[in-house]
Design a protein around this motif. Sequence first.
Motif, PDB file in Angstrom:
ATOM      1  N   MET A   1      62.126  -3.042 103.045  1.00 24.80           N
ATOM      2  CA  MET A   1      61.868  -2.782 104.439  1.00 24.80           C
ATOM      3  C   MET A   1      62.899  -3.530 105.266  1.00 24.80           C
ATOM      4  O   MET A   1      63.127  -4.712 105.083  1.00 24.80           O
ATOM      5  N   GLU A   2      63.488  -2.827 106.209  1.00 25.12           N
ATOM      6  CA  GLU A   2      64.497  -3.444 107.049  1.00 25.12           C
ATOM      7  C   GLU A   2      63.835  -4.066 108.274  1.00 25.12           C
ATOM      8  O   GLU A   2      63.020  -3.459 108.945  1.00 25.12           O
ATOM      9  N   LEU A   3      64.235  -5.294 108.598  1.00 25.30           N
ATOM     10  CA  LEU A   3      63.618  -6.033 109.698  1.00 25.30           C
ATOM     11  C   LEU A   3      64.257  -5.724 111.047  1.00 25.30           C
ATOM     12  O   LEU A   3      63.596  -5.813 112.065  1.00 25.30           O
ATOM     13  N   GLU A   4      65.528  -5.372 111.056  1.00 25.35           N
ATOM     14  CA  GLU A   4      66.207  -5.153 112.335  1.00 25.35           C
ATOM     15  C   GLU A   4      65.619  -3.989 113.126  1.00 25.35           C
ATOM     16  O   GLU A   4      65.365  -4.140 114.321  1.00 25.35           O
ATOM     17  N   PRO A   5      65.373  -2.809 112.554  1.00 28.30           N
ATOM     18  CA  PRO A   5      64.768  -1.727 113.344  1.00 28.30           C
ATOM     19  C   PRO A   5      63.361  -2.087 113.835  1.00 28.30           C
ATOM     20  O   PRO A   5      62.989  -1.759 114.962  1.00 28.30           O
ATOM     21  N   VAL A   6      62.603  -2.794 113.023  1.00 31.20           N
ATOM     22  CA  VAL A   6      61.254  -3.198 113.413  1.00 31.20           C
ATOM     23  C   VAL A   6      61.338  -4.207 114.558  1.00 31.20           C
ATOM     24  O   VAL A   6      60.584  -4.134 115.533  1.00 31.20           O
ATOM     25  N   GLY A   7      62.254  -5.147 114.473  1.00 32.93           N
ATOM     26  CA  GLY A   7      62.435  -6.146 115.525  1.00 32.93           C
ATOM     27  C   GLY A   7      62.884  -5.512 116.833  1.00 32.93           C
ATOM     28  O   GLY A   7      62.441  -5.898 117.919  1.00 32.93           O
ATOM     29  N   GLY A   8      63.780  -4.526 116.746  1.00 26.25           N
ATOM     30  CA  GLY A   8      64.245  -3.833 117.949  1.00 26.25           C
ATOM     31  C   GLY A   8      63.119  -3.062 118.623  1.00 26.25           C
ATOM     32  O   GLY A   8      62.979  -3.074 119.855  1.00 26.25           O
ATOM     33  N   ALA A   9      62.298  -2.397 117.820  1.00 22.44           N
ATOM     34  CA  ALA A   9      61.157  -1.657 118.366  1.00 22.44           C
ATOM     35  C   ALA A   9      60.161  -2.624 119.015  1.00 22.44           C
ATOM     36  O   ALA A   9      59.585  -2.335 120.067  1.00 22.44           O
ATOM     37  N   ARG A  10      59.982  -3.771 118.376  1.00 23.57           N
ATOM     38  CA  ARG A  10      59.068  -4.794 118.921  1.00 23.57           C
ATOM     39  C   ARG A  10      59.565  -5.305 120.278  1.00 23.57           C
ATOM     40  O   ARG A  10      58.784  -5.478 121.211  1.00 23.57           O
ATOM     41  N   LYS A  11      60.872  -5.533 120.408  1.00 24.07           N
ATOM     42  CA  LYS A  11      61.440  -5.985 121.676  1.00 24.07           C
ATOM     43  C   LYS A  11      61.244  -4.948 122.767  1.00 24.07           C
ATOM     44  O   LYS A  11      60.916  -5.276 123.912  1.00 24.07           O
ATOM     45  N   LEU A  12      61.429  -3.662 122.431  1.00 27.68           N
ATOM     46  CA  LEU A  12      61.216  -2.596 123.410  1.00 27.68           C
ATOM     47  C   LEU A  12      59.756  -2.535 123.861  1.00 27.68           C
ATOM     48  O   LEU A  12      59.469  -2.341 125.049  1.00 27.68           O
ATOM     49  N   ASP A  13      58.836  -2.702 122.907  1.00 22.30           N
ATOM     50  CA  ASP A  13      57.414  -2.704 123.248  1.00 22.30           C
ATOM     51  C   ASP A  13      57.076  -3.867 124.181  1.00 22.30           C
ATOM     52  O   ASP A  13      56.326  -3.703 125.156  1.00 22.30           O
ATOM     53  N   ILE A  14      57.625  -5.035 123.916  1.00 22.98           N
ATOM     54  CA  ILE A  14      57.366  -6.207 124.749  1.00 22.98           C
ATOM     55  C   ILE A  14      57.938  -5.993 126.148  1.00 22.98           C
ATOM     56  O   ILE A  14      57.289  -6.317 127.155  1.00 22.98           O
ATOM     57  N   GLN A  15      59.135  -5.424 126.238  1.00 21.75           N
ATOM     58  CA  GLN A  15      59.732  -5.152 127.546  1.00 21.75           C
ATOM     59  C   GLN A  15      58.908  -4.132 128.329  1.00 21.75           C
ATOM     60  O   GLN A  15      58.726  -4.257 129.541  1.00 21.75           O
ATOM     61  N   GLU A  16      58.402  -3.119 127.626  1.00 25.30           N
ATOM     62  CA  GLU A  16      57.575  -2.105 128.286  1.00 25.30           C
ATOM     63  C   GLU A  16      56.277  -2.721 128.812  1.00 25.30           C
ATOM     64  O   GLU A  16      55.851  -2.437 129.939  1.00 25.30           O
ATOM     65  N   LEU A  17      55.645  -3.580 128.025  1.00 28.10           N
ATOM     66  CA  LEU A  17      54.424  -4.253 128.462  1.00 28.10           C
ATOM     67  C   LEU A  17      54.698  -5.159 129.669  1.00 28.10           C
ATOM     68  O   LEU A  17      53.893  -5.233 130.592  1.00 28.10           O
ATOM     69  N   GLU A  18      55.833  -5.835 129.640  1.00 28.99           N
ATOM     70  CA  GLU A  18      56.208  -6.704 130.754  1.00 28.99           C
ATOM     71  C   GLU A  18      56.407  -5.883 132.035  1.00 28.99           C
ATOM     72  O   GLU A  18      55.990  -6.291 133.124  1.00 28.99           O
ATOM     73  N   GLU A  19      57.021  -4.719 131.913  1.00 28.82           N
ATOM     74  CA  GLU A  19      57.232  -3.848 133.062  1.00 28.82           C
ATOM     75  C   GLU A  19      55.898  -3.336 133.614  1.00 28.82           C
ATOM     76  O   GLU A  19      55.687  -3.305 134.835  1.00 28.82           O
ATOM     77  N   ILE A  20      54.975  -2.969 132.748  1.00 27.92           N
ATOM     78  CA  ILE A  20      53.649  -2.513 133.170  1.00 27.92           C
ATOM     79  C   ILE A  20      52.913  -3.637 133.891  1.00 27.92           C
ATOM     80  O   ILE A  20      52.283  -3.434 134.935  1.00 27.92           O
ATOM     81  N   ARG A  21      53.015  -4.859 133.375  1.00 24.20           N
ATOM     82  CA  ARG A  21      52.360  -6.012 133.988  1.00 24.20           C
ATOM     83  C   ARG A  21      52.941  -6.282 135.365  1.00 24.20           C
ATOM     84  O   ARG A  21      52.215  -6.539 136.322  1.00 24.20           O
ATOM     85  N   ASN A  22      54.264  -6.209 135.503  1.00 27.28           N
ATOM     86  CA  ASN A  22      54.911  -6.432 136.797  1.00 27.28           C
ATOM     87  C   ASN A  22      54.499  -5.371 137.825  1.00 27.28           C
ATOM     88  O   ASN A  22      54.272  -5.682 138.992  1.00 27.28           O
ATOM     89  N   ASN A  23      54.416  -4.103 137.384  1.00 25.63           N
ATOM     90  CA  ASN A  23      53.973  -3.031 138.288  1.00 25.63           C
ATOM     91  C   ASN A  23      52.534  -3.261 138.744  1.00 25.63           C
ATOM     92  O   ASN A  23      52.210  -3.058 139.918  1.00 25.63           O
ATOM     93  N   ALA A  24      51.672  -3.671 137.821  1.00 25.93           N
ATOM     94  CA  ALA A  24      50.274  -3.949 138.183  1.00 25.93           C
ATOM     95  C   ALA A  24      50.196  -5.107 139.168  1.00 25.93           C
ATOM     96  O   ALA A  24      49.420  -5.065 140.128  1.00 25.93           O
ATOM     97  N   TYR A  25      51.006  -6.131 138.970  1.00 25.59           N
ATOM     98  CA  TYR A  25      51.030  -7.277 139.886  1.00 25.59           C
ATOM     99  C   TYR A  25      51.488  -6.846 141.280  1.00 25.59           C
ATOM    100  O   TYR A  25      50.879  -7.223 142.283  1.00 25.59           O
ATOM    101  N   ASP A  26      52.533  -6.032 141.356  1.00 31.02           N
ATOM    102  CA  ASP A  26      53.035  -5.552 142.648  1.00 31.02           C
ATOM    103  C   ASP A  26      51.997  -4.683 143.363  1.00 31.02           C
ATOM    104  O   ASP A  26      51.803  -4.807 144.581  1.00 31.02           O
ATOM    105  N   ASN A  27      51.321  -3.802 142.606  1.00 26.28           N
ATOM    106  CA  ASN A  27      50.289  -2.949 143.199  1.00 26.28           C
ATOM    107  C   ASN A  27      49.126  -3.784 143.734  1.00 26.28           C
ATOM    108  O   ASN A  27      48.607  -3.512 144.819  1.00 26.28           O
TER     109      ASN A  27
END
Length: 107
Positions: A1-27
């Motif tokens: 199992m390759e760790l780099e693609p999994v790590g990249g997907a994990r970073k994207l998920d974390i960034q997406e969650l952070e963006e959702i949290r920021n939008n909720a805070y602004d609203n």
Amino acid sequence: MELEPVGGARKLDIQELEEIRNNAYDNARSYRDKTKLFHDKKISQKHFSIGQKVLLYNSMLKLFLDGVVEIESEKSGKRFTVNGQRLKPFFENFQAHTVEKFQVEPS
């Protein structure tokens, strides 16, 4: 199992969650600001002059948020500070009127 693609997907998920949290805070902040503006517009501004008689609503709540007013008791002569929202104007020569109820007959 390759760790780099999994790590990249994990970073994207974390960034997406952070963006959702920021939008909720602004609203939430914009909703709170709009609600406060609406509330502040509905509060009636009271203007009292020196020497005017007022009625004091005696509550146990001791918040001084709106307008701090110094009043003097007629009986004891003591001066104390109260919240302006707790005061109501006193009308000495107020005449009470009787309200009557009329029954309107259908024609």
